[in-house]
Design a protein around this motif. Structure first.
Motif, short mmCIF file in Angstrom:
data_model
loop_
_atom_site.label_atom_id
_atom_site.label_comp_id
_atom_site.label_asym_id
_atom_site.label_seq_id
_atom_site.Cartn_x
_atom_site.Cartn_y
_atom_site.Cartn_z
N ASP A 10 51.38 45.00 33.48
CA ASP A 10 50.65 43.98 32.73
C ASP A 10 51.63 43.36 31.73
OD1 ASP A 10 48.41 42.62 31.40
OD2 ASP A 10 48.66 44.16 29.87
N GLY A 45 46.72 38.46 33.73
CA GLY A 45 45.68 37.45 33.75
C GLY A 45 46.23 36.07 33.47
N ASN A 67 44.68 37.28 37.24
CA ASN A 67 43.87 38.46 37.55
C ASN A 67 43.66 38.64 39.06
OD1 ASN A 67 43.31 39.44 34.85
ND2 ASN A 67 42.04 37.61 34.60
N GLN A 147 41.46 29.94 37.92
CA GLN A 147 40.83 30.58 36.77
C GLN A 147 40.41 29.50 35.79
OE1 GLN A 147 42.21 34.53 35.12
NE2 GLN A 147 43.00 33.24 33.49
N TRP A 172 39.01 38.46 26.89
CA TRP A 172 40.37 38.79 26.46
C TRP A 172 40.62 38.44 24.99
CZ3 TRP A 172 43.55 34.71 24.86
CH2 TRP A 172 43.13 33.42 25.24
N SER A 185 40.27 40.66 41.27
CA SER A 185 40.86 41.57 40.29
C SER A 185 42.35 41.71 40.55
CB SER A 185 40.21 42.96 40.38
OG SER A 185 40.56 43.60 41.61
N LYS A 186 43.04 42.25 39.58
CA LYS A 186 44.46 42.54 39.78
C LYS A 186 44.63 43.50 40.96
CE LYS A 186 45.94 42.02 34.95
NZ LYS A 186 46.67 42.65 33.82
N ASN A 212 40.90 43.70 31.83
CA ASN A 212 41.21 43.18 33.16
C ASN A 212 42.15 44.10 33.95
OD1 ASN A 212 43.44 42.64 31.55
ND2 ASN A 212 43.83 40.63 32.42
N ASP A 213 42.52 45.23 33.35
CA ASP A 213 43.35 46.22 34.04
C ASP A 213 42.52 47.38 34.60
OD1 ASP A 213 45.90 45.02 33.50
OD2 ASP A 213 45.75 45.72 31.44
#
Length: 259
Positions: A10, A45, A67, A147, A172, A185-186, A212-213
């Motif tokens: 990240d 993201g 993401n 996004q 965020w 998602s990631k 988001n992780d």
């Protein structure tokens, strides 16, 4: 020496400190990993244009951005997942009624649907990327958006979550959330890279700290949460290292035996 592995990092709160600085030990660690033959990648993201300088500084050409919605392997785009346009139009209309501005983002640029708003200024300034979105309310209508940023106070995103099933909303910042395709998602973006590279599960690593992780850290075999992560994120990771401010990434790599 450890077997060659793939490691996903990240950016904010992991590679970069809260002041958006790259710690010297972090940079040293990245190049040590690369020299040992490991595949080093970014999972963020952020939009691709928001971390171009960082990619150049670290000589990284593989990344999951937005993401998981825009995935690049060795400089080549291998997967895209755009927002549903009719739903985005409806979201825009609802948000404007609530005085919640939006910023539309493709792989090259970002545009706001209002000339200015304090929420946009407040949240975007924390990224310290040296640019703010210009005004173009029609930007999303003739290109793929991967996004959208929706600007609203904490808790206000709940009304959108109930109404727009095509999207996931990931906070965020106290006044900003990422809007991505539902189920994105990631972790999903990482899957696309793993499919190409073929690293076995036990040679996959990931480092992160944010909401988001969550999927990434819960699915990657060797997952490491930064010390500055919330308890919720630490709970889904296999390991927890020190804070990003205390060379947590370098220490985390030592913890899992990659350094």
């Amino acid at each position: 020496m450890a077997e060659r592995s793939v490691i996903f990092f990240d950016i904010d709160g992991t590679l970069l400190t809260h002041d958006k600085k790259l710690p010297a030990l972090t940079k040293e660690a990245i190049f040590t990993l690369k020299e040992a033959g490991h595949e080093v990648a970014i999972a963020t993201g952020r939009a691709p244009f928001m971390f171009e300088d960082l990619r150049k500084e670290l000589d990284i050409h593989t990344y999951v951005s937005y993401n998981g919605q825009y995935v690049v392997l060795n400089g080549e785009v291998i997967d895209r997942n755009a927002l549903n346009l009719p739903s985005l139009e409806k979201l825009t209309a609802t948000a404007l009624e609530n005085d919640h501005p939006a910023v539309y983002m493709d792989h090259e640029d970002m545009k706001a649907n209002v000339p200015e708003h304090s929420y946009i200024t407040e949240s975007m300034s924390t990224l310290k990327i040296g640019r703010f979105p210009a005004h173009n309310s029609n930007y999303y209508k003739d290109r793929e958006m991967y996004q959208t940023l929706l600007f609203c106070a904490e808790g206000e995103e709940k009304q959108y979550e109930r109404k727009f099933e095509d999207f996931d909303f990931i906070r965020w910042h106290p006044v900003a959330v990422d809007v991505i395709p539902a189920g994105g998602s990631k972790a999903k973006g990482i899957e696309k890279i793993i499919e190409k590279l073929g690293y076995p599960r036990e040679r996959q690593y990931a480092f992160g700290d944010g909401l988001n992780d969550r999927e990434m850290l819960s699915s990657i075999y060797h997952s490491v949460a930064m010390g500055n992560a919330s308890d919720e994120i630490k709970a889904v990771a296999k390991h927890v290292t020190e804070s990003v401010e205390d060379d947590g990434l370098y220490r985390g790599l030592q913890l899992v035996g990659l350094l």
